[in-house]
Motif scaffolding. Structure first.
Motif, PDB file in Angstrom:
ATOM      1  N   PRO A 112      42.408  46.460  40.460  1.00  0.00           N
ATOM      2  CA  PRO A 112      42.442  46.179  39.350  1.00  0.00           C
ATOM      3  C   PRO A 112      43.545  47.164  38.628  1.00  0.00           C
ATOM      4  O   PRO A 112      43.793  48.270  38.987  1.00  0.00           O
ATOM      5  N   GLN A 113      43.708  46.614  37.197  1.00  0.00           N
ATOM      6  CA  GLN A 113      44.663  47.570  36.372  1.00  0.00           C
ATOM      7  C   GLN A 113      43.877  47.841  35.278  1.00  0.00           C
ATOM      8  O   GLN A 113      43.183  46.988  34.462  1.00  0.00           O
ATOM      9  N   LEU A 114      44.293  49.163  34.950  1.00  0.00           N
ATOM     10  CA  LEU A 114      43.459  49.767  33.659  1.00  0.00           C
ATOM     11  C   LEU A 114      44.708  50.155  32.796  1.00  0.00           C
ATOM     12  O   LEU A 114      45.806  50.574  32.832  1.00  0.00           O
ATOM     13  N   ALA A 115      44.580  49.734  31.431  1.00  0.00           N
ATOM     14  CA  ALA A 115      45.502  49.798  30.520  1.00  0.00           C
ATOM     15  C   ALA A 115      45.050  50.674  29.499  1.00  0.00           C
ATOM     16  O   ALA A 115      43.634  50.379  28.928  1.00  0.00           O
ATOM     17  N   LEU A 116      45.644  51.745  28.901  1.00  0.00           N
ATOM     18  CA  LEU A 116      45.288  52.775  27.936  1.00  0.00           C
ATOM     19  C   LEU A 116      46.477  52.947  26.945  1.00  0.00           C
ATOM     20  O   LEU A 116      47.441  52.967  27.123  1.00  0.00           O
ATOM     21  N   SER A 117      45.949  52.614  25.678  1.00  0.00           N
ATOM     22  CA  SER A 117      46.856  53.310  24.266  1.00  0.00           C
ATOM     23  C   SER A 117      46.171  53.662  23.125  1.00  0.00           C
ATOM     24  O   SER A 117      44.922  53.692  23.271  1.00  0.00           O
ATOM     25  N   ALA A 118      46.891  54.196  22.467  1.00  0.00           N
ATOM     26  CA  ALA A 118      46.327  54.868  21.543  1.00  0.00           C
ATOM     27  C   ALA A 118      47.386  54.877  19.954  1.00  0.00           C
ATOM     28  O   ALA A 118      48.621  54.869  20.384  1.00  0.00           O
TER      29      ALA A 118
END
Length: 460
Positions: A112-118
């Motif tokens: 699975p792919q985990l994407a984080l942004s802010a």
């Protein structure tokens, strides 16, 4: 700073991230690097002999003892040793491990792919919050092609195994052919050595008699020519023996000066019908089995390419908060739109490759049948040539020995004796050469059929 992260939800983001990623990292087995340096020297002779012993006693390797290289070895023994020690085969067998690794890789599911942004606004005091986004997605496209990928990898693994086994069979039989060639060349060398010794003795006696006036220059010249011919023949055979022995050492991966003593090869007198042997080859030849496995792998590639024309998509879940601290959570879907590509290039390439493999397999079948038919016909022709010589050569040899004594007592002319002696020598060498050709062709026929001759009657 604590208040900013607390208000913006970063602590919640870090907590969720830790609850997801940390267990996955702990549960995932990590590979560790281990160096494997190259060897800068060849194995010692003692190790080579132990490896030869294991090859000869492959059914009971634990009881293997150092091989006595001076003991006679059969062509089958040398073939087994060649399969074990041949450097090219050692490198080729490593391909099996690569194919098995590809099967393992084809069965793995995608991570699975985990994407984080802010988003960090510069004016936090004006009432804006730090925005963030977190998404977890998983591609479902590989689930639809996983079965095809596994089929491809498994068929390819079988193809590689058959290819390696076929190369081992080829090397073993090539060694047997060389061993048979060397055995009969050594026989011819021994006959030529005897003839050279005899002509040398006669020539020396004639030279001595010429000095004493008891022989003519014609007699001495005839014996000199016979001696020169025998020397030329002997030296030519020695060159052939040396070349073949070097070829055997090269194929087997042995040191150049290692001595080898050979046993007489087993000769098959009754050759089965060519059609029977062609049927056995179609069912048992390892290169044909490798081509069939490779064709099955390509069929699976075509099916995978057809599946690739349908849209691939991923599903996931996303949680986000904007600069107004409005938080949201919801599903996400990523869908490919098959508008222009539609995997048509991959489909065309895979179908063309399948057609190429089909043609290659058909060509190999025709070549196999032609080779077997030609070898069977050649063996039968050689058998017809050998039969009368086996009956007549012993009589010529016996006549040559009687005439030698008569010539020494001047009861027959030297011209008559030399005519019989040269023809007896020529026919003896011709018989050995025909037997050599027959033995080599028999080994070549076994190689073409893909089975030892002992199994021709047993297999169906």
């Amino acid at each position: 700073m604590y208040s900013i992260f607390e208000r913006s939800g970063w602590w919640r983001l870090a907590a969720v991230h830790g609850r997801i990623v940390l267990p996955l990292w702990l549960l995932t087995g990590c590979a560790v690097y281990h160096p494997q340096p190259l060897r800068d020297h060849l194995p010692a002779m003692a190790k080579v002999e132990r490896q030869m012993a294991v090859a000869l006693r492959h059914d009971h390797p634990a009881s293997a003892q150092p091989v006595n290289l001076h003991a006679p070895l059969s062509g089958e023994d040398l073939g087994e040793i060649a399969v074990l020690l041949n450097p090219s085969l050692r490198a080729m067998r490593a391909q099996i491990g690569v194919a098995r690794a590809q099967v393992f890789a084809a069965g793995l599911l995608p991570d699975p792919q985990l994407a984080l942004s802010a988003d960090l606004p510069s004016n936090v005091a004006a009432g804006y919050y730090n925005a963030y986004s977190m998404g977890l997605s998983w591609s479902l496209a590989s689930l639809f092609t996983r079965a095809a990928n596994l089929h491809i990898a498994r068929a390819q693994e079988q193809s590689v195994q058959y290819q390696v086994a076929w190369q081992e069979w080829m090397v073993a039989n090539q060694t047997r052919i060389l061993a048979r060639q060397l055995y009969y060349l050594q026989k011819q060398e021994a006959v030529s050595q005897t003839a050279a010794t005899t002509t040398d003795q006669l020539y020396r006696i004639s030279v001595q008699n010429l000095r004493l006036g008891d022989a003519t220059i014609t007699t001495t010249s005839l014996r000199q020519i016979a001696w020169l011919d025998s020397q030329d023949r002997l030296l030519a055979l020695r060159r052939q023996v040396t070349a073949v022995r070097q070829d055997i050492h090269k194929v087997m991966g042995l040191p150049p000066n290692m001595p080898l003593s050979l046993r007489a090869p087993r000769i098959l007198r009754d050759i089965p019908d060519a059609a029977r042997l062609v049927t056995l080859a179609d069912a048992h030849r390892l290169d044909l089995l490798a081509l069939r496995a490779g064709y099955r792998a390509q069929e699976a590639r075509v099916r995978r390419a057809i599946l690739g024309q349908y849209p691939g998509f991923s599903i996931g879940i996303t949680r986000a908060a904007d600069t107004s601290n409005i938080q949201a959570i919801g599903p996400s879907v990523h869908l490919d739109i098959p508008l222009w590509n539609r995997n048509r290039g991959v489909i065309a390439e895979s179908e063309a490759t399948r057609a190429q493999l089909h043609a290659a397999y058909t060509a190999r079948l025709f070549q196999t049948r032609a080779d077997i038919t030609a070898l069977v016909a050649d063996l039968r022709r050689l058998r017809q040539e050998i039969a009368p010589l086996e009956q007549q050569v012993p009589q010529l040899q016996s006549a040559e020995q009687r005439l030698r004594g008569a010539a020494a007592e001047h009861n027959v002319t030297l011209i008559d004796y030399e005519a019989v002696r040269s023809q007896s020598l020529a026919k003896s060498l011709q018989l050995l050469a025909l037997k050599q050709a027959y033995a080599e062709q028999q080994a070549a026929l076994e190689m073409a059929v893909g089975l030892p001759w002992q199994q021709w009657r047993k297999q169906r």
